[in-house]
Each structure stands twice: as C-alpha cells, then as structure tokens.
Write a protein that holds these residues in place. Structure first.
Motif, mmCIF file in Angstrom:
data_model
loop_
_atom_site.group_PDB
_atom_site.id
_atom_site.type_symbol
_atom_site.label_atom_id
_atom_site.label_comp_id
_atom_site.label_asym_id
_atom_site.label_seq_id
_atom_site.Cartn_x
_atom_site.Cartn_y
_atom_site.Cartn_z
ATOM 1 N N ARG A 90 -61.833 26.061 13.198
ATOM 2 C CA ARG A 90 -61.052 26.151 11.954
ATOM 3 C C ARG A 90 -61.858 26.801 10.832
ATOM 4 O O ARG A 90 -61.666 26.484 9.670
ATOM 5 C CB ARG A 90 -60.570 24.761 11.549
ATOM 6 C CG ARG A 90 -59.695 24.079 12.595
ATOM 7 C CD ARG A 90 -59.386 22.645 12.243
ATOM 8 N NE ARG A 90 -58.669 22.541 10.967
ATOM 9 C CZ ARG A 90 -58.515 21.388 10.304
ATOM 10 N NH1 ARG A 90 -59.038 20.260 10.787
ATOM 11 N NH2 ARG A 90 -57.862 21.371 9.173
ATOM 12 N N HIS A 94 -65.580 24.720 8.248
ATOM 13 C CA HIS A 94 -65.298 23.593 9.139
ATOM 14 C C HIS A 94 -66.433 23.396 10.141
ATOM 15 O O HIS A 94 -66.778 22.266 10.509
ATOM 16 C CB HIS A 94 -63.969 23.825 9.870
ATOM 17 C CG HIS A 94 -63.632 22.758 10.853
ATOM 18 N ND1 HIS A 94 -63.685 22.957 12.210
ATOM 19 C CD2 HIS A 94 -63.249 21.464 10.670
ATOM 20 C CE1 HIS A 94 -63.337 21.843 12.829
ATOM 21 N NE2 HIS A 94 -63.067 20.924 11.920
ATOM 22 N N GLN A 97 -68.998 21.448 8.479
ATOM 23 C CA GLN A 97 -68.521 20.060 8.371
ATOM 24 C C GLN A 97 -68.770 19.308 9.676
ATOM 25 O O GLN A 97 -69.149 18.130 9.651
ATOM 26 C CB GLN A 97 -67.029 20.052 8.021
ATOM 27 C CG GLN A 97 -66.736 20.490 6.590
ATOM 28 C CD GLN A 97 -65.236 20.623 6.315
ATOM 29 O OE1 GLN A 97 -64.421 20.651 7.233
ATOM 30 N NE2 GLN A 97 -64.875 20.718 5.031
#
Length: 478
Positions: A90, A94, A97
């Motif tokens: 994504r 991301h 993350q």
C-alpha cells in the motif's frame, strides 16, 4: 544466513538500513518480483544489499518484502539481511509503518530502493554525513537529470542551502518550478524519533490510494522539523528500473564498468562490448579474453591465461597459465595452473582439473578429478571419476557411473593407459601403470601394471562380403 526482523546485535544501535523490496514487476510486464530481475549477473536487490553492507555504521540491514516474499527470501538467503513483511503493498509510507517495530530502537535509518543497483556506498556515506551535520529529521538524496519528466522535483529553501521546502510532483508544478531539474531519488535518511511520531499522519488521499513516504516532507515541515537534501555527483547512481529496456541499459552499464575495471587492472579484453562479464568476476593481470566470452557468477581467473572465443565459464576458479580453447562450457569447477581445456569441452559441476592436465575435443567431465599431467583429449565422458597423474585416456572412453539408481566411482591410478573406445563400468579401480586394451568393456578391478582386455572374440569369414555382393547383383538382374 538471513534472519527475520528482531533484536539487533547491540542494545543501543545507531543506524539501520531499510531496503524497499516488496513491489511487483507490473511495469516490467513480469510475474517475477521486481527486485529479482538481474543486472550484472545478480538480482537488483543483491546489488543494493552488497552496497549497504559496506556502510560500517550500519548495525543491521532490513529488507521489506511482500510480493512473492518466499522467493525473495530464498534469492538473498546467503546474506545477513533481516526481513520485514509487507503483506499488502500500500505504498512506501505503509512499508515503513510495517517496519515500525523493527526500526524503533535505532537513532537513524537509511531508506534505499531495492531496484536502484548502481548506488554507491560513498554516496550513501556522504548522505549520512550531511544528515547528521544539518541535524535534519529527513535528508533526501537528489540528482539533476537532463530530462526530469515524471520525477518529483526538489524545491529548496534557497539554491545555496541544503534545506528543502517541498517535493512537488510533475503534475503539480507551478510555471516557475517547471525549469527545476533536481529530482527525488527515493533514497532517504531519517531521524527515527520524528519519523515515528508523524508516521501515522500519512494519508492515502491520492489517485492510487497509497501512503507515500514523500509526504513526510510536508508533515515534518509542519512540525518545525528540518528537511535537507544532498545532490548526487553522478546522476546515474539513482536510476531505477521500470521497463525491460531500462533493465537492459543498466545491465550494459554494469558490465561495461566491470570490463573497464578489469582492463584498468591489466587484463586484455578484445572487443569488450561482445563479452558478458558479471560484476563479481575477478581476473588477474596479463590474462587475455577474446571476443564473445561469458564469465559468470563468482568466477576467478589467474594470470597469463587465455580464454578463447565463445567459451562460457560460470562460478569456476582457474589458476595461472590456463588455456581455454574455443567453445568450452565450464561450470562450478576448478582448473589448476598450466591446464589446457577444449576446444568444445564441457566441465560440469565438481570437476577438478589438475596442473598441466589436458581435457580436449568434445570431452565431458562431471565430478571428475584429473591429476597432474593427465590427458583426456578426444570424445570422452568422465563422470564420478578419479584419474591419476600422467594417465592417458583414449578417444571414446566412457566411465559408466550410473546403474539406474545410484552413482558409482571409477578410480584410475597414475601413469595408466586407457585404450580408445573402452567402457569402464563403475564401481571399479584401475591400478597404477595399468593398460586397458582398446575397445574393452571392463567390469572388474585391474591390478597395477596389468593389461586388461575385455573384447568378444573376432570371427573372420573370408570371401563372405564378395559372395554377398554377388548374390545381391543376381537378385537385381532378375
């Protein structure tokens, strides 16, 4: 061996390298993971890992993987890289993350792209030096491109300062910004604390619905954090791969650099543009490489050798003064000083050719050891064989090493003579100085100094051929 992301080697590490390697090969029109496409004889990702490994300050190297993750793990399993899985791809934001837990204990991270194989360790070191000197929370590696179309542009606070105000994508450029040719490379240094504090503020309000790491510039600015940039001296270092044509161009660039490195070190390469030489190949001075040669993998070649045209040598070690004649194929084998190979010989994996040994026309070896001065000059297969020093193997000799279930070894002593067209049925041992008569099928051990002949008895029928021809002529006249 490679490891999953976990605790680092020290309790308070300073720097980690994070490599983006989760993407598909969509724009390459390929089912293969993008980072596993090869240039210079090894995957794109392997080049980046090797460069990251040269950074002395880096405590750990992480690869963020996703598409065909197991395949990527396997491809770089021989390195010390740690893996972080991005199960859904994504965006780059991301991906970081997903790496939050792994990078949390570091002061800084260096984010690299797994499809940028030309990046140099010195450039990354300069990036980190500027990052620390500026006290920046984010430092971007940039480059000036002749044609920056399609790239995000770097808008600096002022031309003479490292500080960056924004990264502006092509379609969002204002008229006064369209002349900017400094582009974002996608390589960044981050101070981990500010990065993690603002990471969850990334949004996916864009056409692709993805979270982009470039948006950290605006987030950090809003929080009063400093964003800096370093311009790469060589713009080609930051080139990535989006098409097969670009892949081919990068491959040519890497191979040309390898050929130039070898020639600068004293290796003669005739028509280097026709040769395929992988990036990790090493060749000693005064060796000559003729046109249309392929040197692949981790091949090592000594001094005063000559590799003649159309030979392919992969993951082999050749000593000094070795001659490889035209059209030979060598794979995962060793060749000692003074040996002569070919033409049109095939050394399969596990072959060990001794000093001054000869392996000649259309000879194939597999897991075969030839001692010093041994010769197999014509039309021979030596599989799972040990041939002693000074032994001569005649034309058409075969070691029958496979019984349909298991492989067996043939051992031939020193100074022996194996006559042409002989078949040695393993397991079998031929002693030192033994003679095997031409055309023999040998199924039992032969003592040292003995003569072994294994032929059926010859029968001669005088006049038979003439009579047969006469009968044929009579039949044709009827």
């Amino acid at each position: 061996m490679s490891k999953e992301a976990g605790k680092s080697k020290r309790s308070t590490p300073k720097l980690a390298v994070v490599i983006m390697a989760a993407g598909k090969g969509t724009r390459l029109r390929s089912r293969r993971p993008k980072v596993l496409h090869e240039v210079g004889g090894k995957p794109l990702l392997s080049h980046v890992i090797a460069t990251a490994g040269k950074l002395a300050e880096a405590e750990d190297i992480f690869a963020i993987i996703g598409h065909q993750a197991e395949r990527v793990r396997e491809a770089v399993s021989g390195t010390d890289v740690r893996f972080i899985e991005q199960k859904e791809q994504r965006g780059t934001g991301h991906a970081i993350q997903c790496a939050r837990e792994a990078i949390g204990g570091y002061e800084h991270i260096l984010v690299l792209s797994g499809d940028v194989p030309l990046i140099q360790a010195d450039t990354l070191q300069h990036l980190m030096t500027l990052h620390l000197a500026e006290g920046a929370s984010m430092t971007i590696l940039t480059a000036v491109q002749e044609d920056p179309a399609g790239y995000g542009r770097i808008i600096r606070h002022s031309p003479d300062r490292a500080e960056v105000d924004a990264i502006v994508e092509q379609k969002a450029l204002k008229p006064e910004q369209e002349s900017v040719r400094e582009i974002n490379s996608g390589i960044y240094a981050f101070k981990v604390g500010p990065l993690l504090r603002h990471l969850d503020k990334l949004t996916n309000n864009n056409a692709h619905g993805e979270f982009y790491l470039t948006d950290m510039v605006a987030l950090l600015h809003s929080a009063g954090e400093k964003v800096a940039a370093l311009k790469a001296v060589n713009a080609t270092e930051v080139l990535g791969v989006n098409t097969i044509a670009e892949l081919a161009a990068l491959d040519a660039s890497i191979r040309a650099a390898t050929a130039n490195r070898l020639m600068a070190a004293g290796v003669t390469i005739f028509r280097p543009e026709t040769c395929v030489i992988d990036a990790e190949v090493q060749v000693e001075p005064d060796t000559i490489i003729e046109p249309f040669v392929q040197l692949l993998g981790s091949t090592r070649i000594g001094t005063d050798c000559r590799i003649r045209s159309y030979s392919v040598i992969e993951n082999c070690t050749l000593g000094n003064d070795v001659l490889v004649r035209q059209g030979c194929v060598l794979s995962e084998s060793t060749v000692a000083d003074g040996a002569r190979i070919g033409p049109f010989a095939h050394l399969r994996p596990g072959s060990e050719i001794g000093q001054d040994a000869h392996v000649g026309n259309f000879v194939e070896t597999k897991k075969a050891k030839l001692g010093k001065g041994a010769k197999a000059n014509h039309l021979t297969y030596l599989g799972d064989a040990e041939v002693g020093a000074g032994t001569n193997i005649g034309a058409g000799v075969i070691t029958c090493n496979y019984d349909g279930v298991h492989k067996h070894v043939t051992r031939i002593g020193q100074g022996s003579f194996i006559g042409s067209d002989s078949t040695l049925v393993a397991p079998i041992e031929i002693g030192d100085g033994a003679y095997i008569g031409a055309g023999s099928c040998i199924t039992r051990n032969v003592p040292s100094g003995a003569l072994a002949v294994g032929r059926s008895r010859q029968v001669t029928k005088e006049g038979w051929a003439a009579a047969r021809r006469a009968r044929r002529e009579e039949e044709e006249q009827k």
